[in-house]
Motif scaffolding. Structure first.
Motif, PDB file in Angstrom:
ATOM      1  N   GLY A   1       7.865   4.521 -16.070  1.00 11.47           N
ATOM      2  CA  GLY A   1       7.116   5.227 -17.100  1.00 11.47           C
ATOM      3  C   GLY A   1       5.675   4.764 -17.151  1.00 11.47           C
ATOM      4  O   GLY A   1       5.012   4.647 -16.124  1.00 11.47           O
ATOM      5  N   PRO A   2       5.182   4.448 -18.355  1.00 15.96           N
ATOM      6  CA  PRO A   2       3.781   4.039 -18.492  1.00 15.96           C
ATOM      7  C   PRO A   2       3.474   2.692 -17.829  1.00 15.96           C
ATOM      8  O   PRO A   2       2.324   2.345 -17.641  1.00 15.96           O
ATOM      9  N   ASN A   3       4.512   1.947 -17.465  1.00 10.71           N
ATOM     10  CA  ASN A   3       4.311   0.657 -16.816  1.00 10.71           C
ATOM     11  C   ASN A   3       4.260   0.763 -15.300  1.00 10.71           C
ATOM     12  O   ASN A   3       4.286  -0.235 -14.605  1.00 10.71           O
ATOM     13  N   GLY A   4       4.205   1.995 -14.783  1.00  8.51           N
ATOM     14  CA  GLY A   4       3.998   2.195 -13.359  1.00  8.51           C
ATOM     15  C   GLY A   4       5.239   2.144 -12.519  1.00  8.51           C
ATOM     16  O   GLY A   4       6.257   2.736 -12.844  1.00  8.51           O
ATOM     17  N   LEU A   5       5.159   1.417 -11.416  1.00  9.84           N
ATOM     18  CA  LEU A   5       6.222   1.340 -10.435  1.00  9.84           C
ATOM     19  C   LEU A   5       6.698  -0.089 -10.280  1.00  9.84           C
ATOM     20  O   LEU A   5       5.931  -1.034 -10.446  1.00  9.84           O
ATOM     21  N   GLY A   6       7.960  -0.223  -9.918  1.00  4.08           N
ATOM     22  CA  GLY A   6       8.523  -1.520  -9.588  1.00  4.08           C
ATOM     23  C   GLY A   6       9.322  -1.394  -8.306  1.00  4.08           C
ATOM     24  O   GLY A   6       9.736  -0.303  -7.919  1.00  4.08           O
ATOM     25  N   VAL A   7       9.549  -2.503  -7.656  1.00  5.96           N
ATOM     26  CA  VAL A   7      10.342  -2.544  -6.432  1.00  5.96           C
ATOM     27  C   VAL A   7      11.514  -3.476  -6.685  1.00  5.96           C
ATOM     28  O   VAL A   7      11.352  -4.557  -7.247  1.00  5.96           O
ATOM     29  N   GLY A   8      12.701  -3.037  -6.279  1.00  8.37           N
ATOM     30  CA  GLY A   8      13.895  -3.865  -6.385  1.00  8.37           C
ATOM     31  C   GLY A   8      14.544  -4.006  -5.024  1.00  8.37           C
ATOM     32  O   GLY A   8      14.208  -3.281  -4.084  1.00  8.37           O
ATOM     33  N   ILE A   9      15.496  -4.935  -4.925  1.00  5.83           N
ATOM     34  CA  ILE A   9      16.174  -5.182  -3.645  1.00  5.83           C
ATOM     35  C   ILE A   9      17.646  -5.467  -3.897  1.00  5.83           C
ATOM     36  O   ILE A   9      18.006  -6.124  -4.884  1.00  5.83           O
ATOM     37  N   VAL A  10      18.490  -4.970  -2.992  1.00 11.70           N
ATOM     38  CA  VAL A  10      19.927  -5.181  -3.096  1.00 11.70           C
ATOM     39  C   VAL A  10      20.275  -6.552  -2.527  1.00 11.70           C
ATOM     40  O   VAL A  10      19.967  -6.846  -1.365  1.00 11.70           O
ATOM     41  N   VAL A  11      20.888  -7.379  -3.371  1.00  8.81           N
ATOM     42  CA  VAL A  11      21.403  -8.687  -2.955  1.00  8.81           C
ATOM     43  C   VAL A  11      22.742  -8.919  -3.647  1.00  8.81           C
ATOM     44  O   VAL A  11      22.913  -8.557  -4.813  1.00  8.81           O
ATOM     45  N   ASP A  12      23.682  -9.476  -2.928  1.00  3.79           N
ATOM     46  CA  ASP A  12      25.001  -9.804  -3.482  1.00  3.79           C
ATOM     47  C   ASP A  12      25.605  -8.636  -4.261  1.00  3.79           C
ATOM     48  O   ASP A  12      26.103  -8.799  -5.374  1.00  3.79           O
TER      49      ASP A  12
ATOM     50  N   ARG B   1      -2.904   3.170  -9.410  1.00  5.22           N
ATOM     51  CA  ARG B   1      -2.950   4.245  -8.415  1.00  5.22           C
ATOM     52  C   ARG B   1      -1.532   4.499  -7.894  1.00  5.22           C
ATOM     53  O   ARG B   1      -1.220   4.338  -6.719  1.00  5.22           O
ATOM     54  N   TRP B   2      -0.665   4.907  -8.817  1.00  8.59           N
ATOM     55  CA  TRP B   2       0.770   5.027  -8.543  1.00  8.59           C
ATOM     56  C   TRP B   2       1.079   6.071  -7.473  1.00  8.59           C
ATOM     57  O   TRP B   2       1.933   5.843  -6.608  1.00  8.59           O
ATOM     58  N   SER B   3       0.424   7.217  -7.511  1.00 12.29           N
ATOM     59  CA  SER B   3       0.742   8.275  -6.540  1.00 12.29           C
ATOM     60  C   SER B   3       0.395   7.830  -5.118  1.00 12.29           C
ATOM     61  O   SER B   3       1.114   8.143  -4.169  1.00 12.29           O
ATOM     62  N   GLU B   4      -0.683   7.076  -4.959  1.00 11.83           N
ATOM     63  CA  GLU B   4      -1.043   6.567  -3.639  1.00 11.83           C
ATOM     64  C   GLU B   4      -0.029   5.538  -3.151  1.00 11.83           C
ATOM     65  O   GLU B   4       0.337   5.525  -1.972  1.00 11.83           O
ATOM     66  N   LEU B   5       0.431   4.699  -4.058  1.00 16.49           N
ATOM     67  CA  LEU B   5       1.448   3.713  -3.691  1.00 16.49           C
ATOM     68  C   LEU B   5       2.755   4.394  -3.302  1.00 16.49           C
ATOM     69  O   LEU B   5       3.410   3.991  -2.340  1.00 16.49           O
TER      70      LEU B   5
ATOM     71  N   ASN C   1       0.366  -6.933   2.026  1.00 19.50           N
ATOM     72  CA  ASN C   1      -1.020  -6.503   1.948  1.00 19.50           C
ATOM     73  C   ASN C   1      -1.475  -6.632   0.488  1.00 19.50           C
ATOM     74  O   ASN C   1      -0.990  -5.903  -0.371  1.00 19.50           O
ATOM     75  N   ALA C   2      -2.381  -7.541   0.212  1.00 18.09           N
ATOM     76  CA  ALA C   2      -2.859  -7.756  -1.153  1.00 18.09           C
ATOM     77  C   ALA C   2      -3.504  -6.501  -1.742  1.00 18.09           C
ATOM     78  O   ALA C   2      -3.580  -6.355  -2.961  1.00 18.09           O
ATOM     79  N   TYR C   3      -3.925  -5.586  -0.887  1.00 17.17           N
ATOM     80  CA  TYR C   3      -4.510  -4.338  -1.370  1.00 17.17           C
ATOM     81  C   TYR C   3      -3.503  -3.537  -2.203  1.00 17.17           C
ATOM     82  O   TYR C   3      -3.878  -2.830  -3.122  1.00 17.17           O
ATOM     83  N   TRP C   4      -2.206  -3.663  -1.889  1.00 22.24           N
ATOM     84  CA  TRP C   4      -1.178  -2.967  -2.677  1.00 22.24           C
ATOM     85  C   TRP C   4      -1.215  -3.439  -4.122  1.00 22.24           C
ATOM     86  O   TRP C   4      -1.081  -2.650  -5.049  1.00 22.24           O
ATOM     87  N   LEU C   5      -1.391  -4.730  -4.319  1.00 25.32           N
ATOM     88  CA  LEU C   5      -1.490  -5.255  -5.685  1.00 25.32           C
ATOM     89  C   LEU C   5      -2.731  -4.721  -6.380  1.00 25.32           C
ATOM     90  O   LEU C   5      -2.695  -4.395  -7.573  1.00 25.32           O
ATOM     91  N   GLU C   6      -3.807  -4.625  -5.631  1.00 25.57           N
ATOM     92  CA  GLU C   6      -5.044  -4.079  -6.214  1.00 25.57           C
ATOM     93  C   GLU C   6      -4.854  -2.617  -6.607  1.00 25.57           C
ATOM     94  O   GLU C   6      -5.312  -2.179  -7.665  1.00 25.57           O
ATOM     95  N   MET C   7      -4.166  -1.859  -5.771  1.00 27.61           N
ATOM     96  CA  MET C   7      -3.877  -0.457  -6.103  1.00 27.61           C
ATOM     97  C   MET C   7      -3.033  -0.371  -7.379  1.00 27.61           C
ATOM     98  O   MET C   7      -3.283   0.479  -8.241  1.00 27.61           O
ATOM     99  N   ALA C   8      -2.060  -1.242  -7.495  1.00 28.71           N
ATOM    100  CA  ALA C   8      -1.225  -1.264  -8.707  1.00 28.71           C
ATOM    101  C   ALA C   8      -2.060  -1.659  -9.924  1.00 28.71           C
ATOM    102  O   ALA C   8      -1.926  -1.072 -10.999  1.00 28.71           O
ATOM    103  N   ARG C   9      -2.920  -2.628  -9.755  1.00 30.05           N
ATOM    104  CA  ARG C   9      -3.790  -3.067 -10.849  1.00 30.05           C
ATOM    105  C   ARG C   9      -4.649  -1.903 -11.358  1.00 30.05           C
ATOM    106  O   ARG C   9      -4.918  -1.771 -12.540  1.00 30.05           O
ATOM    107  N   GLN C  10      -5.021  -1.028 -10.418  1.00 27.17           N
ATOM    108  CA  GLN C  10      -5.835   0.144 -10.751  1.00 27.17           C
ATOM    109  C   GLN C  10      -4.978   1.350 -11.156  1.00 27.17           C
ATOM    110  O   GLN C  10      -5.515   2.432 -11.380  1.00 27.17           O
TER     111      GLN C  10
END
Length: 124
Positions: free
Chosen positions: A84-95, A55-59, A44-53
């Motif tokens: 921290g000040p750079n917001g949120l990131g998503v990671g994934i377990v591989v290998d 809106r960390w708590s909503e995400l 959902n491209a809206y998630w990127l828009e929320m991050a751009r704004q």
């Protein structure tokens, strides 16, 4: 798909790693899940828009509502990284490691024991 070729790509908001130029963490995780055939919500491209704004708590609320916490890390489990000040990131377990996009260092794979305090999830 060979995610290893993404290692070193710089972070760029909204960038698809398959283009080979830069990488956004959310798009990277969706690419890996798609390739592995793991069920997840449609992008959902809206998630990127929320991050751009910033809106960390909503995400985070969307994340909590759409995932189930696991007892331990497992292949293709996802994690939310507070940056921290750079917001949120998503990671994934591989290998048996964690594929992440660092806001300054770009795409990295790190052994799971480098980040012992993370919680891991599957999408509902």
């Amino acid at each position: 798909m060979d995610w290893k070729r993404w290692i070193g790509l710089p972070h760029e908001f909204g960038a698809d790693p398959e283009d080979g130029v830069a990488c956004d963490c959310l798009l990277m995780v969706w690419r890996v899940l798609d390739d592995a055939g793991v069920s997840h919500p449609d992008f959902n491209a809206y998630w990127l828009e929320m991050a751009r704004q910033k809106r960390w708590s909503e995400l985070e609320a969307l994340w909590r509502d759409g995932t189930i916490e696991l007892e331990a890390a497992e292949s293709h489990a996802v994690t939310l990284i507070r940056n921290g000040p750079n917001g949120l990131g998503v990671g994934i377990v591989v290998d048996d490691g964690l594929l992440i996009v660092h806001h300054k260092r770009g795409v990295r794979w790190v052994p799971l024991d480098y980040m012992p305090r993370l919680r891991f999830y599957r999408f509902c």
